[in-house]
Design a protein around this motif. Structure first.
Motif, PDB file in Angstrom:
ATOM      1  N   GLN A 138     -10.836   7.435   0.151  1.00 25.06           N
ATOM      2  CA  GLN A 138     -11.317   6.629   1.269  1.00 25.06           C
ATOM      3  C   GLN A 138     -12.130   7.441   2.276  1.00 25.06           C
ATOM      4  O   GLN A 138     -12.862   6.890   3.082  1.00 25.06           O
ATOM      5  N   GLU A 186     -12.246   2.862   7.380  1.00 28.43           N
ATOM      6  CA  GLU A 186     -11.300   1.759   7.366  1.00 28.43           C
ATOM      7  C   GLU A 186     -11.305   1.086   6.000  1.00 28.43           C
ATOM      8  O   GLU A 186     -12.320   1.072   5.300  1.00 28.43           O
ATOM      9  N   MET A 187     -10.174   0.539   5.640  1.00 27.82           N
ATOM     10  CA  MET A 187     -10.067  -0.152   4.359  1.00 27.82           C
ATOM     11  C   MET A 187     -10.883  -1.450   4.396  1.00 27.82           C
ATOM     12  O   MET A 187     -11.162  -2.007   5.463  1.00 27.82           O
ATOM     13  N   ASP A 188     -11.265  -1.916   3.224  1.00 28.34           N
ATOM     14  CA  ASP A 188     -11.950  -3.199   3.095  1.00 28.34           C
ATOM     15  C   ASP A 188     -10.896  -4.302   3.140  1.00 28.34           C
ATOM     16  O   ASP A 188     -10.165  -4.535   2.175  1.00 28.34           O
ATOM     17  N   ARG A 189     -10.806  -4.980   4.251  1.00 29.77           N
ATOM     18  CA  ARG A 189      -9.760  -5.987   4.434  1.00 29.77           C
ATOM     19  C   ARG A 189     -10.086  -7.324   3.781  1.00 29.77           C
ATOM     20  O   ARG A 189      -9.184  -8.126   3.520  1.00 29.77           O
ATOM     21  N   TRP A 211      -1.193   6.255   8.790  1.00 29.15           N
ATOM     22  CA  TRP A 211      -2.273   5.392   8.307  1.00 29.15           C
ATOM     23  C   TRP A 211      -2.151   3.989   8.891  1.00 29.15           C
ATOM     24  O   TRP A 211      -3.145   3.372   9.278  1.00 29.15           O
ATOM     25  N   PHE A 245       0.845  -1.189   0.000  1.00 31.67           N
ATOM     26  CA  PHE A 245       0.000   0.000   0.000  1.00 31.67           C
ATOM     27  C   PHE A 245       0.885   1.245   0.000  1.00 31.67           C
ATOM     28  O   PHE A 245       1.852   1.331   0.758  1.00 31.67           O
ATOM     29  N   GLU A 299      -5.023   2.282  11.120  1.00 30.42           N
ATOM     30  CA  GLU A 299      -5.640   0.993  10.820  1.00 30.42           C
ATOM     31  C   GLU A 299      -5.461  -0.011  11.955  1.00 30.42           C
ATOM     32  O   GLU A 299      -6.275  -0.919  12.120  1.00 30.42           O
ATOM     33  N   ASP A 319      -3.038   4.888  -2.492  1.00 31.38           N
ATOM     34  CA  ASP A 319      -4.154   4.013  -2.132  1.00 31.38           C
ATOM     35  C   ASP A 319      -5.155   4.693  -1.209  1.00 31.38           C
ATOM     36  O   ASP A 319      -6.287   4.217  -1.064  1.00 31.38           O
ATOM     37  N   LEU A 320      -4.750   5.773  -0.567  1.00 28.36           N
ATOM     38  CA  LEU A 320      -5.618   6.412   0.417  1.00 28.36           C
ATOM     39  C   LEU A 320      -6.651   7.322  -0.233  1.00 28.36           C
ATOM     40  O   LEU A 320      -7.652   7.678   0.401  1.00 28.36           O
ATOM     41  N   HIS A 355      -8.238  10.770   2.715  1.00 26.89           N
ATOM     42  CA  HIS A 355      -8.418   9.949   3.892  1.00 26.89           C
ATOM     43  C   HIS A 355      -8.380  10.855   5.127  1.00 26.89           C
ATOM     44  O   HIS A 355      -7.763  11.929   5.093  1.00 26.89           O
TER      45      HIS A 355
END
Length: 495
Positions: free
Chosen positions: A100, A178-181, A132, A92, A136, A96-97, A106
């Motif tokens: 979001q 939050e990111m989609d894990r 970040w 990442f 997370e 990527d942020l 972000h």
């Protein structure tokens, strides 16, 4: 194939999760860094190059991998990580942020804007990625000192840290994002099905075996190959010394070497266990490791680097070795299926020369558990020009057993005082069998002058090192008289 059969590395592309899918890479040098790949091959220039040696943090990215089937996210330096070490992991970057948050930014990025945490902006992507990873991994803002520790691997020369600390706190005050894990975890699971990596390009070979048997065989077959663990030192051979590394044998994919085992008598730390994980266990066992663990390099370096690599490196100023030697640690060496171990102090033969024989590798570091009667006094202190992100001028470690006010046993080790990390045997003898007193400390200080004849270099003069080493003995005495004492003399006398 029988599940117990070693999995032979297979020639295939490097694969890792990136930008929402699995990317396959071939045709690049095995020593191409993640930073070079991002900037020069993909033209993703948010990640910056500053020092190219893992110090400034401008190149900070976040690497994800499965640990106990959960996604672990850790900040690392892209400038010294070789691209094949990403195989089977997720990468990442600051790009990527985007998108979001409720705006295009972000919450961490928006907080940096709102709190004026960026001026020239060169260091900002690295700060954002460190923050970040923290965001997370922690659902509420950690205390200020923990934020400072998280950012100790990111250097800023214009804004200063107060507004960046403010941004860390402000990010948590915005609506949580939050990111989609799930997609990342699925991709990482699927990549596990691929065979172990054998990669060749530009006349260079890179093997990443997943089991000890295969690692041992490859090491015996290719004793000239460079053993690579966290790349926090070997990476500089390429980026700074411009060395060619024809063959590389990577230990980071061997699960058995990443395992940390605890029994009644020993902490067994696999050679590929990260410094972050190793120090966590060591500090839980012996709290006095905490300060050194916090000041050892930086979080991105500790997340990538390994305790086994630090030990095998053989540097006279490797910060972990004095403490390990003082505690009586042993190093486990392996050649194919044959293992042997020895006291760590005997592992170092001369400057940058160890007892490793051809075809051997460091398999583990063994640390004796704390005695049940709790009579051991342990301290370790690092002295350097800066508190964070600096190489030690002197590192001193002390392990004393005191009962009834008498020093029964003393183990004292220093880094930075000789060509190797080593014990102060004369100083130890000056303490053993005598009352734990300032008089005994004075005798031990005098004995140190016979134990070591340090050199002068850019970090410190010989005279300074001698003075500091003696002063650390004084500090040891004072630490048992109050202040930061954990075990006081009167408590030990009652043991």
């Amino acid at each position: 194939m029988n599940p117990t059969t070693p999995a032979e590395p297979v020639a295939r592309p490097i694969q890792f999760y990136f930008r929402g899918g699995v990317r396959h890479v071939a045709g690049v040098s095995p020593t191409r860094t993640v930073l070079q790949y991002l900037r020069e091959d993909l033209h993703q220039c948010g990640t910056k190059e500053g020092c190219a040696e893992g110090d400034c943090g401008a190149c900070t990215v976040v690497v994800g991998e499965l640990v106990d089937d959960a996604l672990q996210l850790r900040a690392m330096n892209a400038c010294i990580q070789f691209l094949p070490t990403l195989d089977g992991k997720a990468l990442f970057t600051v790009e990527d942020l985007a998108g979001q948050g409720p705006t295009n930014l972000h919450p961490v990025q928006q907080a940096m804007v709102d709190c004026h945490g960026s001026q020239c902006g060169f260091c900002t992507p690295g700060f954002v990625m460190s923050l970040w990873a923290m965001y997370e991994n922690a659902t509420s803002c950690p205390p200020r000192q923990e934020v400072a520790d998280v950012l100790s691997g990111n250097l800023c020369r214009c804004t200063g840290y107060r507004p960046i600390f403010d941004a860390a706190r402000a990010a948590y005050q915005q609506p949580r994002v939050e990111m989609d894990r799930a997609a990342v975890i699925d991709a990482l699971r699927n990549m596990r099905a691929a065979p172990a990596l054998a990669y060749e390009s530009h006349g260079q070979r890179f093997w990443a075996p997943r089991d000890l048997d295969t690692l041992g065989r490859l090491r015996a077959e290719h004793p000239q190959a460079t053993l690579l663990a966290g790349s926090t030192d070997v990476g500089l051979w390429v980026t700074k010394q411009l060395r060619e590394l024809p063959d590389i044998l990577y230990t980071g994919a061997v699960d058995a070497l990443r395992h940390i085992h605890i029994d009644d008598d020993w902490l067994d730390i696999g050679a590929a266990a990260s410094l972050t994980d190793a120090f966590a266990v060591m500090t839980s066992e012996e709290p006095m490791w905490a300060e050194l663990a916090r000041r050892f390099a930086s979080p991105p370096v500790r997340n990538a680097g390994t305790l086994g690599g630090n030990v095998a490196n053989g540097s006279p100023i490797g910060d972990s070795m004095p403490g390990l030697i003082a505690l009586g640690a042993r190093v486990v060496l392996q050649r194919e299926a044959v293992r042997r171990d020895m006291p760590l102090e005997d592992f170092y033969l001369a400057y940058r020369r160890t007892a490793l024989q051809e075809g051997e590798f460091v398999a583990a570091v063994r640390i004796p558990r704390r005695p049940r009667d709790d009579a051991r006094l342990f301290r370790i202190w690092k002295v350097s020009k800066r508190a964070d992100q600096d190489i030690a001028a002197v590192c001193g470690a002390f392990a004393l057993t005191v009962r009834g006010g008498i020093v029964e046993d003393a183990r004292i080790a220093f880094g930075g005082m000789a060509a190797t990390p080593c014990r102060a045997l004369r100083a130890e003898r000056a303490l053993e069998g005598l009352p734990w007193s300032q008089v005994a400390v004075r005798n031990a200080q005098a004995a140190l002058a016979e134990d070591f004849a340090p050199l002068s270099d850019m970090r410190a003069s010989a005279a300074y090192r001698r003075t500091v080493a003696a002063n650390l003995l004084e500090r040891l005495w004072l630490s048992t008289q109050g202040g930061d004492a954990v075990l006081r003399v009167e408590e030990l006398a009652d043991a």
